[in-house]
Motif scaffolding. Structure first.
Motif, mmCIF file in Angstrom:
data_model
loop_
_atom_site.group_PDB
_atom_site.id
_atom_site.type_symbol
_atom_site.label_atom_id
_atom_site.label_comp_id
_atom_site.label_asym_id
_atom_site.label_seq_id
_atom_site.Cartn_x
_atom_site.Cartn_y
_atom_site.Cartn_z
ATOM 1 N N ALA A 245 -0.682 -71.294 6.529
ATOM 2 C CA ALA A 245 -1.168 -71.011 5.180
ATOM 3 C C ALA A 245 -0.007 -70.723 4.226
ATOM 4 N N ALA B 44 -6.259 -66.222 7.343
ATOM 5 C CA ALA B 44 -5.142 -66.352 8.281
ATOM 6 C C ALA B 44 -5.045 -65.044 9.055
ATOM 7 N N TRP C 117 -5.601 -67.581 -1.080
ATOM 8 C CA TRP C 117 -5.252 -68.772 -0.314
ATOM 9 C C TRP C 117 -4.824 -68.441 1.115
ATOM 10 N N ASP D 170 -3.010 -80.986 4.254
ATOM 11 C CA ASP D 170 -2.503 -80.030 3.255
ATOM 12 C C ASP D 170 -2.058 -80.706 1.960
#
Length: 996
Positions: free
Chosen positions: A145, A136, A132, A110
């Protein structure tokens, strides 16, 4: 591989210079093989040295490097060396947040979210965050996330790429995107429920206001409607399941921790209400049942997820209700009461460290801004922002807040929020407490750019900004009112007359136009007097607004200031003596009695600034002063005028002490013992009236007999006067007794005594500005038809031959008050066998007393009076308690010395001590007697004239409530409590007095 001692020593010194607090540990970490490039690169060491906590950053970097795969590890280290943006972002986050360091150790890849530095990356909105979070599709992946997005926001924050307001807005946008993702997961898990309803999620609080913290509850309300032809009940059940699932997704803890709690307690009826309602159900609740604070909460309501059309419908429907809230009765008082409750619920040990809720904290800014928005947003749509700083800017632009005040408040709010953000960022925990550990304080100070002495600088700046907020919290509301009338700064935006009137109305002023005239008279101009008034008035206006009659308080202050404005000590006293100004405000706004006394002699305001000034003076102090003044006067009229002037001053002292000691609300109750206050007032008024009678007697005698009356003369107090239980509106019940001096015939003595009585009454009732002292001698033998004054022998003959049982009862409260003390003592010796009869009362006498009491209840209660609210003759009132106590005194006083007292409460305590009454019954009677006495005193203080029942005027009734400790809107509670207390007392009376 261990470094050579020389190099080690050099590295140790460099690390110490770069801000490492444990350079020995840091040196060992840098000696690890994977950290060679970091150790050898002075730029990287320099970068570590500027972060909030270099030791924390280095430890987290080591964990991250060790967690990466071999190839990715090299990429990371090379990028750190070559790419300054990544280096600043990553190290900045690792030095500020242990929690995000932990996240990167679990998900080392990440860090790439921080590698890009494109313009489009600087200020993402909801759409970018949704992108983004895309993919998920379960709670765990959503948490991962979410943390990845949070990592990017934190990096921009600690590097200064975005300011506080942008950080808070991005956090709110990320929360919005997360709520949408969570709702999508819930819908996917229950497609049948999703098909049955339209569900909208409305954000409240900081999320709704676009000013979220790093870690905060996200306040929401759910609104739903049936989809298609679905049944409403089935649709609401489906929506409730979806909403509940959404809340669990965000709130529950998994291996990846939690996101944040979703809090739906701001919904109608709070936790007791349904989780989801239809739009019409929301509106019905807000129109019928909602409290003021709920409209304040709606100010930040914003649709964030679910059905966008339904969300807009909700917002459009509730918005008008928000801007009508300021028209509600007691609006400002309700908002301020909510703020006080918040403060009261903070543990005492945490109050001073609480950035959010403590005095001078963030909530003070938010409450002040919201209050002004609700008052002026009715007519000015530019103020209707849910974001605190945006609203503050709009208030300044419109002249509702002074620009300098707004700038200082904006600066303080930003600093305090930045502190809050960095505290939460460290471990991603929801807290608003400033840490006490020095290392934590050091990291916090460095994260805010403080380098020389971070702990000292942090504490200094924090205290300074909190002090600014405390100072401006009150001033913010009242200062623009003064600027509107003072007209000292040309070109400065200021309140319009309409806006000033709105603000005064919201504060409870019934006549805002008159209030503005008073403010203009007090504060306009460039004189030193006006400048001091502009300093005092913002706080005074707040105290007036906190009373039941702000108009009266402001008018009284103007009158006192007009009378004393040229007196040097007056404004200096209010400015420099902390309690004087507040005491004056409380007294002036509490009713008519005390201000009327003060305005007749405004110099008495000095009493309010003297630490001992509110302590009532005893007869031992007052009587010599009165008699000395009488002795210096040129005439009897002048002598009694002086005595009445002393009485007026002392009445004011007593009333002021009573009002200030009694002041309180249900949220902030007065600390004084109410029984002690009643005793203090009764004792002070008794001593004062006794001293005044002594002065009038001296003046009457001196006028004709040159201080040598041909007969010895005494004044005996009766009723409440003799019982030391006078109220402000009580007459002085008296008996006059005389005894010829040796060599003086009875006729001469009688004429002299009668002349003295007549002259005393004339002098005490002369028309002057001072309140008269009314003498009532109707309790004398034969009542109004009998002579005003008798010899001691005449009293003895009458009582031996003609006295009735009620006269013996009346004598229970007889006590000498003025004149010849030896004659007064002999009168008491004469009557003691009557009032405390040997062997007690016979049954015939007891029946007669009961008959008289029952007749009085039937005949003397005024027509139309509510018997449950009449303090003297009503159910469980003064008469009920006093006759019950007096019956016990007459029955048992001959064997119980403690009962031989003129004071009701003392006799009641003695009866309890003698086991003539149970503890519970004694407490019930005492409570009722004290409460009824306080109500009578309150009525006189508020109305300026005596009364035995509660006022019918709403404002006067509210002022009585304030005196008794009931806040705005609680008059009904006061009446209910009075009825309950006196009902219990009447039940005791029925048993003890009537033998029921």
């Amino acid at each position: 591989m261990t470094a050579a001692p020389g190099r080690r020593s050099s590295t140790f010194t460099r690390l110490l210079r770069h801000g490492f607090t444990d350079p020995g540990v840091a040196e060992r970490l840098l000696d690890l093989p994977d950290m060679a490039s970091v150790r050898s690169d002075p730029v990287l060491l320099e970068a570590l040295g500027v972060v909030a906590d270099p030791d924390l950053a280095l430890r987290a970097l080591v964990r991250l490097v060790e967690a990466e795969q071999e190839g990715d590890r090299r990429v990371l280290l090379d990028t750190l060396v070559t790419a300054k943006p990544l280096r600043d972002r990553l190290l900045g986050v690792l030095g500020a947040s242990e929690a995000l360091g932990d996240h990167l150790a679990r998900h080392p890849g990440d860090w790439r979210a921080l590698a890009t530095y494109e313009a489009a990356d600087l200020h993402p909105g909801v759409a970018e965050f949704e992108q983004w979070l895309d993919g998920a599709d379960d709670p765990v992946s959503l948490r991962i996330a979410y943390r990845r997005c949070l990592l990017a926001i934190a990096a921009r924050d600690v590097c200064g790429t975005i300011d506080l307001a942008e950080t808070a807005a991005e956090l709110a946008d990320l929360a919005t995107a997360t709520l949408r993702a969570a709702l999508a997961i819930a819908r996917a898990a229950a497609p049948e429920d999703a098909a049955r309803c339209r569900l909208a999620v409305i954000a409240f609080g900081k999320c709704g206001g676009h000013e979220l913290n790093y870690v905060s509850d996200v306040d929401v309300v759910f609104v739903a409607e049936p989809a298609g032809d679905a049944d409403e009940n089935a649709a609401l059940q489906a929506a409730t399941r979806l909403a509940s699932h959404l809340m669990r997704i965000c709130s529950e803890t998994t291996v990846e921790g939690t996101i944040w709690p979703v809090d739906a307690n701001l919904r109608p009826e709070g936790r007791n209400g349904p989780l989801v309602r239809t739009l019409s159900s929301h509106l019905v609740y807000y129109q019928r049942w909602a409290k003021t604070w709920e409209f304040q909460a709606l100010l930040k309501a914003r649709p964030v997820a679910g059905d966008p059309a339904l969300g807009r419908e909700y917002a459009d429907a509730v918005s008008p209700l928000v801007w009508q809230a300021a028209e509600r009765e007691n609006f400002v008082a309700d908002v301020q009461k909510m703020r006080r409750r918040v403060i009261d619920n903070i543990p005492a040990a945490e109050v001073e460290r609480d950035l959010k809720l403590g005095p001078g904290g963030l909530r003070d800014v938010e409450f002040a801004v919201q209050l002004l928005q609700l008052v002026h947003g009715r007519s000015d749509p530019s103020l209707r922002s849910g974001t605190t700083l945006a609203a503050l800017g709009a208030l300044a632009a419109g002249g509702y807040v002074g620009r300098l005040d707004a700038a200082q408040l904006d600066d303080a709010y930003r600093f305090l929020r930045a502190m809050e953000h960095r505290i939460q960022l460290h471990r991603l925990r929801r807290t608003h407490l400033v840490p006490e550990d020095e290392n934590d304080l050091r990291r916090l100070g460095r994260s805010l750019g403080m380098r020389m002495d971070p702990v000292f600088e942090l504490n200094r700046e924090w205290r300074r900004h909190a002090s600014v907020v405390r100072r401006l919290h009150e001033k913010l509301f009242y200062r623009p009112l003064l600027d509107a009338v003072a007209q000292l700064a040309p070109g400065e935006a200021r309140l319009s007359p309409q806006a000033a009137g709105q603000r005064l109305e919201a504060l409870g002023y019934a006549d805002p136009a008159a209030a503005l005239r008073h403010l203009e008279a007090l504060a306009s101009g460039v004189s030193r007097k006006a400048a001091i008034q502009r300093t005092l008035l913002p706080v005074l206006l707040g105290w007036f607004a906190d009373s039941a009659d702000p108009d009266a308080g402001l008018l009284g202050f103007r009158k006192v200031s007009d009378a004393l404005g040229k007196t040097p000590w007056y404004l200096r006293l209010l400015r420099d003596e902390g309690a004087a100004a507040e005491n004056l405000a409380r007294v002036l706004s509490a009713g008519r009695f005390a201000p009327d006394l003060l305005l007749r002699a405004p110099e008495a305001v000095a009493i309010l600034g003297d630490p001992g000034g509110l302590r009532p003076r005893t007869r031992e102090h007052l009587q010599p002063e009165v008699l000395a003044a009488v002795g210096r006067a040129e005439s009897a009229e002048a002598a009694v005028a002086v005595a009445r002037g002393v009485r007026r001053r002392e009445l004011f002292r007593t009333a002021a002490a009573d009002l200030i000691g009694s002041y309180g609300t249900e949220d902030s109750p007065a600390q004084a013992d109410t029984g002690a206050l009643v005793d203090q007032v009764g004792g002070a008024l008794t001593d004062l009236n006794a001293a005044t009678l002594a002065g009038a007697l001296r003046a009457a005698v001196r006028e004709r007999w040159d201080d040598e009356l041909p007969t010895r003369f005494a004044v005996i107090g009766m009723g409440r006067f003799g019982g030391h239980e006078l109220g402000y509106g009580s007459d002085a019940d008296v008996l006059f007794v005389h005894e010829p001096r040796e060599g003086v015939d009875e006729q001469t003595a009688a004429k002299a005594a009668s002349a003295v009585v007549t002259e005393m009454r004339r002098l005490l009732q002369l028309p002057t500005a001072d309140p008269p002292l009314m003498i009532d001698a109707d309790l004398r033998p034969e009542g109004k038809s009998g002579p005003l004054v008798r010899t001691l022998a005449s009293y003895e003959a009458y009582y031996r031959r003609w006295s009735l049982v009620w006269e013996s009862q009346a004598l229970l409260r007889a006590e000498p008050m003025a004149g010849d003390p030896e004659l007064g003592a002999r009168f008491i010796e004469l009557i003691d066998p009557l009032r405390y009869p040997a062997e007690g009362l016979g049954e015939d006498a007891v029946r007669e007393i009961r008959r008289l009491k029952a007749r009085m209840e039937t005949e003397r209660l005024p027509r139309g009076a509510d018997p449950t609210l009449h303090t003297k003759l009503g159910r469980g009132g003064l008469s009920d308690v006093e006759w019950t106590v007096q019956l016990m005194q007459m029955r048992h006083g001959w064997v119980e010395p403690g009962l031989r007292t003129t004071r009701t409460r003392t006799a009641l305590a003695a009866a309890h001590g003698a086991e003539l009454i149970s503890t519970e019954d004694a407490q019930i009677l005492d409570e009722a007697w004290v409460l009824a006495s306080r109500v009578r005193n309150a009525v006189m203080l508020v109305r300026g004239r005596a009364g035995d029942t509660f006022p019918s005027d709403g404002r006067e009734l509210a002022a009585v409530g304030r005196y008794l400790g009931y806040g705005p809107g609680h008059v009904g509670d006061m009446l209910d409590d009075y009825r309950r207390t006196t009902r219990r007392a009447r039940a005791v009376v029925e048993t003890l007095f009537y033998g029921a």
